[in-house]
Scaffold this motif. Structure first.
Motif, PDB file in Angstrom:
ATOM      1  N   ALA A 192       0.240 -14.253  -1.505  1.00 28.06           N
ATOM      2  CA  ALA A 192       1.641 -14.660  -1.367  1.00 28.06           C
ATOM      3  C   ALA A 192       2.325 -13.811  -0.304  1.00 28.06           C
ATOM      4  O   ALA A 192       3.056 -14.326   0.558  1.00 28.06           O
ATOM      5  N   TYR A 193       2.050 -12.515  -0.343  1.00 26.27           N
ATOM      6  CA  TYR A 193       2.669 -11.610   0.630  1.00 26.27           C
ATOM      7  C   TYR A 193       2.209 -11.961   2.045  1.00 26.27           C
ATOM      8  O   TYR A 193       3.030 -12.044   2.972  1.00 26.27           O
ATOM      9  N   TRP A 253       0.105  -1.461  -0.955  1.00 23.73           N
ATOM     10  CA  TRP A 253       0.009  -2.264  -2.178  1.00 23.73           C
ATOM     11  C   TRP A 253       1.352  -2.376  -2.884  1.00 23.73           C
ATOM     12  O   TRP A 253       1.693  -3.434  -3.419  1.00 23.73           O
ATOM     13  N   ASP A 275       6.741  -7.471  -3.027  1.00 23.75           N
ATOM     14  CA  ASP A 275       7.181  -8.631  -2.249  1.00 23.75           C
ATOM     15  C   ASP A 275       6.130  -9.750  -2.308  1.00 23.75           C
ATOM     16  O   ASP A 275       5.984 -10.510  -1.357  1.00 23.75           O
ATOM     17  N   GLY A 276       5.406  -9.821  -3.428  1.00 14.86           N
ATOM     18  CA  GLY A 276       4.348 -10.829  -3.561  1.00 14.86           C
ATOM     19  C   GLY A 276       4.809 -12.005  -4.395  1.00 14.86           C
ATOM     20  O   GLY A 276       5.667 -12.780  -3.968  1.00 14.86           O
ATOM     21  N   THR A 277       4.300 -12.134  -5.619  1.00 18.90           N
ATOM     22  CA  THR A 277       4.716 -13.214  -6.519  1.00 18.90           C
ATOM     23  C   THR A 277       5.764 -12.679  -7.496  1.00 18.90           C
ATOM     24  O   THR A 277       6.005 -11.467  -7.576  1.00 18.90           O
ATOM     25  N   SER A 322       3.923 -10.267  -9.853  1.00 17.01           N
ATOM     26  CA  SER A 322       3.544  -8.963  -9.295  1.00 17.01           C
ATOM     27  C   SER A 322       4.792  -8.103  -9.101  1.00 17.01           C
ATOM     28  O   SER A 322       4.763  -6.893  -9.284  1.00 17.01           O
ATOM     29  N   ALA A 342      -0.851 -12.033  -5.500  1.00 18.29           N
ATOM     30  CA  ALA A 342       0.274 -11.352  -4.852  1.00 18.29           C
ATOM     31  C   ALA A 342      -0.056 -11.063  -3.391  1.00 18.29           C
ATOM     32  O   ALA A 342       0.782 -11.253  -2.500  1.00 18.29           O
ATOM     33  N   ALA A 343      -1.287 -10.609  -3.155  1.00 16.35           N
ATOM     34  CA  ALA A 343      -1.680 -10.291  -1.785  1.00 16.35           C
ATOM     35  C   ALA A 343      -1.622 -11.551  -0.920  1.00 16.35           C
ATOM     36  O   ALA A 343      -1.142 -11.520   0.217  1.00 16.35           O
ATOM     37  N   ARG A 390       3.119  -5.018  -1.013  1.00 14.67           N
ATOM     38  CA  ARG A 390       2.525  -6.329  -1.284  1.00 14.67           C
ATOM     39  C   ARG A 390       2.879  -6.829  -2.672  1.00 14.67           C
ATOM     40  O   ARG A 390       3.179  -8.008  -2.869  1.00 14.67           O
ATOM     41  N   LEU A 391       2.786  -5.943  -3.635  1.00 16.80           N
ATOM     42  CA  LEU A 391       3.033  -6.380  -5.013  1.00 16.80           C
ATOM     43  C   LEU A 391       4.523  -6.608  -5.240  1.00 16.80           C
ATOM     44  O   LEU A 391       4.924  -7.563  -5.908  1.00 16.80           O
TER      45      LEU A 391
END
Lengths: 234, 324, 234, 324
Positions: free
Chosen positions: B302-303, A126, A132-134, A137, B299-300, A129-130
């Motif tokens: 996007a990732y 997580w 490297d997400g938006t 995030s 976010a999930a 993911r967070l």
């Protein structure tokens, strides 16, 4: 135990149903580890206290947990930052405790090691993911890493652990620091985030029963029903 | 009509309808509505008991309760998956729940006031749910029937745990006994309402029972299931030492069933319309959790998107490399 | 009692220091009214319970307060909407109870009447200021009036009060409704706001011990220390 | 220099300096800093005890505690008013507090862990505060001196209440006694630090003591006040049955005072620098309340503005009416 209580608060509050289940599962694992150790402590200290004596009848000053785990639930990024550090430390700790001179401790640690490895994987996934997400995030995850920083020194503080370590039963927390930090650095790098500098203030005292504000309220909630029915069994 | 005749033939042969099979649009819609309502009930049903996780009076009970609420989340997931085989996704179903376009079982609009309510929910509410759900294990739609088999196994476990909570309370202090009796007093009638309004005799014409039976997604009438439930619970209550709150409850030798008093259907309709103790709270809790988690789900996604793009690039790069 | 507990939560959290004091003061008044009545109830019901028996040793199902007062603290506009309705009702109630056939009730009500008139003035002043203040305060105050609406019917529900009213000791809550509503209408008009329509759902059951979710947590916090030391005096 | 000589004359005659009197800029600045720090301490000091209002173990104690925290808010208000007579407004002072530019008493960076801490704060912290403040009732700056007279009256009341809390605990159950002793153990040394670092003998040269004494805003050295405090508290502790956590504490016949052990000034400086248990929490709590309340204060200002404008219009209208 305290962290199990905090994690269980996520149930019905998680970002998706899978996460209600995952955080509930981690809470269950930690609760199980506490339940395996409490009666052993009650035997060792000669009081014969049961798991519920420890959990439901102990006043705030008698609790020995670090401040990190008693803090109020923040957002999901805060939880993942906390879980990342906590479980990285637990992985290193249980790996060492599996060789404890105390056979009960060794057995619990061997079982716990498998569990906390999964917790660490979950948190790492997580954080990456967070991070490297938006944009949002990423910002939240970076802030969460900063917010957790003042609570980290206490994870590796030896004050209360020297005797157990000397006896070969426990481990000096400070001896775990470098290995834990390496694990965290790898995850944070993969998440394209930065590991914050040490903070100007540090939480301290949890291991000697000096707790932060949220602890009393956590205990009030956790113990209220049990305390309202002295002597009852459930 | 090919669709109709294949479908009817499968039904007639008591075979399962599978996602690839053609089916009448009304059948599909009815199933989506029913499976979704069922899934929503599992998810909303986490709240009344979730409310007691942090306050459970012993660690053993806390662990069992966490596991139970986790199971409910799992049931919700199976059921959403079953609904998805009918061509609708979870996101859409959750929106319908949050907008009030789809319902969940009205029982969860009653509050959990004491620890004993965790027992009463397990014993009565899960008991009623099993009574409703066991026939669904033979439902005509395959994915739903298979989900129900798994759900029912765990539910009967939950029902025993609920019984055990009340059993311990009834053998505990006076305050604990009073707590258990009070919980049974409050949950008994709402549990009877869980089977839905009367659908036999005069009432048989109004509802969906007849059509659902023809489609093999309902096997017994609401009233029959309710009677079965009463017949099963009365001896259990006696064993517990709990007095069910119905002065008309007595064995009818002639019918071979327990008679019971009239149900307050006004209350049922009032709660269904939205004026129950917890309707507003349940949905707003659910929406809040969903809205607060939106950035995490984004976010999930996007990732996952970036990750897929990167590995595609990498692959393309490798192919170029080997071509050069 | 319950509302005193909620109001006291504002201390150190109010928008200005004067308001920390004012809300603390209102909490103190309400607490004083409860303390004056509890021993009287203990005498009348023959249990001889003390004020702390009522406050610290009663389980959730034994509490008889309306849902309005047990709801969690919202923003300052929410509090003023709640205080407006609650104190308008208390003004009418105590004005009538001052003639109660029970001399203790009559005496407490006569004293309380002066206090709750001040509370009503305080709430009215703020509702007007916020309603006729900035765009934001106007919006928040209007939303607060809407949020409080589902809890109002219970204030005027007779179910649990018939016997006391028949005996000339109490008052039928429904008989207060019109006078309270007139007071509120005047304040809301001056605040240039609109009184919302009745809501589709209504809180109910507080008077028979059916409470809403926040009540159990409020009691856990309030009673935890007292319950943790059975038989102790403080 | 007129300013200097009038000012010096007033001081020499032991008269009060009033807001209208000319005063040296340094005197004014020192007073603003000191009064503001004092006011901030009252406001921040509401938090450690405010933390126990909702959990006070009896209604009587709850009522007393609410009243006490209210008094602290009131003290803060008097003191901000006193500072405002020096030409700075409360808003500005609060900003300096929130930005960490002005301090509050470091004692409030220690946590209140148990109910007994409410007793220890009353007994030790308010006791030390009074010791510091009584001389300020004769401070050279009039508004400050008058505020202190009122504050001291209430503080001595608070100190008695704190003593009473501990008295009851020490006469209660074993757990209550342990709670009281533990609180005294934790608050004793921080209370001694409240008088500030050593400022007599060798240390006399470093601090502000000499100048403040010359200006009549300090009447005794930190060390003298600390000694007085120890001498006053030891017999009270004996009366309570509490053992003060200092093995070196004993009566010195020769000095006519109690000797006491060395104070951990490293801890003092560490907490002052911001690394105490609650520094971060106290300021963030205060800022949050302030920020969350911004819209309310703005609304009150806007309303007051409109109201003033409207009554001006009305007056203008009336005058026009009477002129027509």
């Amino acid at each position: 135990m305290v962290y199990a209580q905090r994690l269980a608060e996520w149930m019905t509050n998680a970002p998706q149903i899978e996460e209600d289940m995952a955080l509930g599962n981690i809470a269950l694992d930690l609760l199980g580890q506490a339940r395996a150790l409490y009666p052993h402590v009650g035997t060792l200290d000669g009081t014969g206290r049961s798991e519920d004596d420890f959990a439901m009848q102990r006043d705030e000053r008698e609790w020995r947990n670090v401040h990190l785990v008693e803090q109020e639930r923040g957002d999901f990024a805060d939880e993942m930052a906390r879980l990342l550090w906590f479980s990285a430390r637990q992985v290193e700790l249980h790996a060492r405790l599996a060789d404890s001179a105390d056979p009960v401790v060794a057995a619990v640690a061997a079982k716990a090691l498998k569990e906390v490895r999964y917790h660490l994987d979950h948190a790492s996934l997580w954080v990456v993911r967070l991070g490297d997400g938006t944009e949002e995030s990423r910002r939240r995850m970076q802030v969460a890493l900063e917010r957790v920083t003042p609570y980290l020194a206490e994870l590796f503080d030896d004050d209360a652990a020297v005797a157990a370590a000397d006896a070969g039963v426990g481990v000096l927390p400070s001896s775990l620091r470098d290995a834990v930090r390496r694990r965290i650095e790898a995850v944070v790098a993969e998440a394209t985030l930065e590991l914050p500098e040490a903070s100007t203030w540090h939480a301290r005292g949890g291991r000697s029963g000096i707790h932060s504000r949220p602890m009393g309220y956590l205990l009030a909630e956790m113990q209220h029903i049990a305390r309202s029915h002295p002597g009852a069994t459930w | 009509d090919r669709v109709g005749s294949d479908f009817d033939a499968l039904l007639a042969a008591d075979q399962r309808i599978e996602p690839r099979d053609a089916m009448p649009e009304k059948y599909r819609e009815t199933l989506i509505r029913q499976i979704a309502q069922h899934a929503h009930s599992e998810i909303i049903g986490m709240q009344p008991e979730g409310n007691w996780i942090t306050r459970a009076p012993s660690l053993r009970r806390k662990a069992i309760l966490i596991a139970k609420v986790q199971d409910e989340a799992g049931h919700g997931l199976y059921l959403y998956s079953a609904a998805e085989t009918l061509g609708i996704d979870r996101q859409e179903l959750l929106e319908r729940l949050h907008d009030g376009k789809q319902k969940y079982s009205s029982i969860f609009n009653y509050p959990t006031l004491t620890w004993a309510d965790c027992g009463a929910i397990g014993w009565l509410v899960d008991g009623a749910a099993i009574m409703n759900q066991v026939p669904l294990c033979r439902c005509s739609y395959g994915p739903y029937a298979r989900a129900m088999i798994r759900v029912c196994k765990e539910e009967s476990f939950h029902q025993r745990q609920g019984f055990e909570i009340l059993w311990n309370l009834m053998r505990g202090t006076e305050a604990q006994q009073a707590m258990a009796q009070d919980a049974a007093d409050r949950w008994w009638w709402p549990a009877l309402m869980m089977f839905g309004p009367p659908d036999t005799g005069e009432a048989a014409k109004g509802g969906h029972t007849e059509q659902s039976m023809a489609w093999g997604i309902k096997r017994f009438s609401n009233d029959d299931l309710r009677q079965k439930f009463v017949d099963m619970m009365v001896p259990q209550a006696e064993k517990l030492g709990i007095v069910l709150p119905d002065p008309d409850l007595r064995w009818n030798e002639e019918r071979g069933h327990y008679d019971f008093g009239p149900i307050d259907w006004d209350e049922f309709w009032r709660v269904l319309r939205g004026d129950g103790a917890c309707n507003a709270e349940r949905i707003s809790h659910r929406r809040r959790a969903h809205d607060e988690g939106a950035w995490v789900r984004e976010a999930a996604n996007a990732y996952a998107g970036k990750h897929a793009a990167r590995s595609a690039e990498r692959q393309a790069g490798e192919q170029q490399g080997s071509a050069a």
